[in-house]
Design an enzyme around this catalytic site. Sequence first.
Site, PDB file in Angstrom:
ATOM      1  N   ARG A  71       0.854  -1.192   0.000  1.00 22.27           N
ATOM      2  CA  ARG A  71       0.000   0.000   0.000  1.00 22.27           C
ATOM      3  C   ARG A  71       0.887   1.237   0.000  1.00 22.27           C
ATOM      4  O   ARG A  71       1.155   1.844   1.042  1.00 22.27           O
ATOM      5  CB  ARG A  71      -0.934  -0.022   1.204  1.00 22.27           C
ATOM      6  CG  ARG A  71      -2.066  -1.012   1.036  1.00 22.27           C
ATOM      7  CD  ARG A  71      -3.124  -0.838   2.097  1.00 22.27           C
ATOM      8  NE  ARG A  71      -4.341  -1.552   1.747  1.00 22.27           N
ATOM      9  CZ  ARG A  71      -5.430  -1.581   2.498  1.00 22.27           C
ATOM     10  NH1 ARG A  71      -5.460  -0.931   3.656  1.00 22.27           N
ATOM     11  NH2 ARG A  71      -6.495  -2.250   2.116  1.00 22.27           N
ATOM     12  N   TYR A  81      -3.672  -1.933   7.864  1.00 23.77           N
ATOM     13  CA  TYR A  81      -4.695  -2.856   8.333  1.00 23.77           C
ATOM     14  C   TYR A  81      -4.865  -2.720   9.840  1.00 23.77           C
ATOM     15  O   TYR A  81      -3.943  -2.325  10.555  1.00 23.77           O
ATOM     16  CB  TYR A  81      -4.324  -4.304   7.992  1.00 23.77           C
ATOM     17  CG  TYR A  81      -4.143  -4.562   6.523  1.00 23.77           C
ATOM     18  CD1 TYR A  81      -5.242  -4.629   5.676  1.00 23.77           C
ATOM     19  CD2 TYR A  81      -2.873  -4.740   5.974  1.00 23.77           C
ATOM     20  CE1 TYR A  81      -5.083  -4.867   4.323  1.00 23.77           C
ATOM     21  CE2 TYR A  81      -2.705  -4.974   4.614  1.00 23.77           C
ATOM     22  CZ  TYR A  81      -3.817  -5.036   3.799  1.00 23.77           C
ATOM     23  OH  TYR A  81      -3.650  -5.276   2.459  1.00 23.77           O
ATOM     24  N   GLN A 107      -0.354   2.069  -5.926  1.00 20.71           N
ATOM     25  CA  GLN A 107      -1.790   2.258  -5.737  1.00 20.71           C
ATOM     26  C   GLN A 107      -2.610   1.733  -6.922  1.00 20.71           C
ATOM     27  O   GLN A 107      -3.640   1.091  -6.743  1.00 20.71           O
ATOM     28  CB  GLN A 107      -2.098   3.736  -5.510  1.00 20.71           C
ATOM     29  CG  GLN A 107      -3.511   4.012  -5.043  1.00 20.71           C
ATOM     30  CD  GLN A 107      -3.691   5.459  -4.636  1.00 20.71           C
ATOM     31  OE1 GLN A 107      -2.957   6.336  -5.080  1.00 20.71           O
ATOM     32  NE2 GLN A 107      -4.667   5.719  -3.785  1.00 20.71           N
ATOM     33  N   SER A 128      -7.642  -3.691  -2.773  1.00 24.86           N
ATOM     34  CA  SER A 128      -8.489  -2.527  -2.526  1.00 24.86           C
ATOM     35  C   SER A 128      -9.545  -2.353  -3.609  1.00 24.86           C
ATOM     36  O   SER A 128     -10.701  -2.025  -3.318  1.00 24.86           O
ATOM     37  CB  SER A 128      -7.624  -1.261  -2.436  1.00 24.86           C
ATOM     38  OG  SER A 128      -6.817  -1.281  -1.280  1.00 24.86           O
ATOM     39  N   ASP A 178      -3.140  -2.075  -6.755  1.00 22.02           N
ATOM     40  CA  ASP A 178      -3.696  -2.606  -5.510  1.00 22.02           C
ATOM     41  C   ASP A 178      -5.033  -3.300  -5.762  1.00 22.02           C
ATOM     42  O   ASP A 178      -6.106  -2.717  -5.600  1.00 22.02           O
ATOM     43  CB  ASP A 178      -3.850  -1.468  -4.500  1.00 22.02           C
ATOM     44  CG  ASP A 178      -4.267  -1.953  -3.120  1.00 22.02           C
ATOM     45  OD1 ASP A 178      -4.510  -3.175  -2.964  1.00 22.02           O
ATOM     46  OD2 ASP A 178      -4.370  -1.124  -2.204  1.00 22.02           O
TER      47      ASP A 178
END
Length: 378
Positions: free
Chosen positions: A122, A228, A127, A133, A130
């Site tokens: 992350r 997290y 990004q 996500s 990812d």
Amino acid sequence: MKMVVPRERDQGEHRVALIPDHVEQLVHKGIQVAVEASAGSGAGCPDEDYRSAGAEVSSRREEMLAAADLVAGVRCLPAEDVVRLRDGCFSISFLDPFHSSELIELLRSRGISAVSMELIPRSTRAQKMDALSSQASLAGYVAVILAAEALDKIFPMMTTPAGTIFPARVFVLGAGVAGLQAIATAKRLGARVEAYDTRPVVEEQVKSLGARFVKIDLGSTGETRQGYARALSREQLGLQQEALAAVCAQADVVITTAQVFGRQAPRLITAQTLSRMRPGSVVVDLAVERGGNVEGSAVDRIVETGGVRIVGLANLPGRVAAHASQMYSSNVFHLVEECLRQGERGIDLDPDHEVLGPCLVTHRGRIVYEGINPSVSR
């Protein structure tokens, strides 16, 4: 370099690893792309679109895999396919590395360099790759739609000649990517939304979406370096369950999204909490595939206890396969683009690579990811 996109074998998996738009871009970069026949049909991508994008479309799965330099999938390949890959082949997929020790050992023994999409770091640079996500965001949306369908009320407030209907009360547990999307979707449908997370840092994000942030004093919690939630102690879980029960009792819909990366999901909603909820209420458990946040939830089932419906359907992103594939394909494309050696038509497999290194699980006959279960041979 030859890149192969096989058809997903898991029952009910309609996503595809690459859509035709990204296939076309890879072909322009000099990569040969082969797509198994019907691989994209469940996501609205017919074979003819792949051919038009410059891909080879074939039903000869075994031959395609044997000739592959790179294999891109949504789910990890089954063992019978892994043994067909040649030494040095590069694999990209969701690998579930903490619960797939036998498969990882097979990948290692076959000399496969396997990237786990769950482990994409992350970071700002990573990004756009990812996938965890991107898919979690869709899961949060689908969870609200499923809840609205199962609830015997409407979400928005309505003032009519027959009287006023008050908005449904939605409580979202966990304000990660899935939780935040669930909050936003429930608000767009007109519900009154509350949310809770063990990380106080997300309070501002929850409020920015128009929801009320529920505060529970658990002492020190925080988050990991990857963003997290940290696992709670047994005492903290007890305090949390007691406080959450009071909020759940007032809710029409509860959506649980709490997961601790690499571990079983924490139990947030107990049978006692469910007994305090009104008949007709709905609970959607997004963590059902990891043991569940809700006592009594079952994978791919909707069960009812005391009049409360518990929705435990798995693979929620797969229920919107067209957009899920579009987003996942973009993640895969950007990962491959990141790793292409400048001036060459190969993949840079440097374990020290800023993006590739953290998500590389097996490489050159070794297990290189340190977080794997120590029972796996190295």
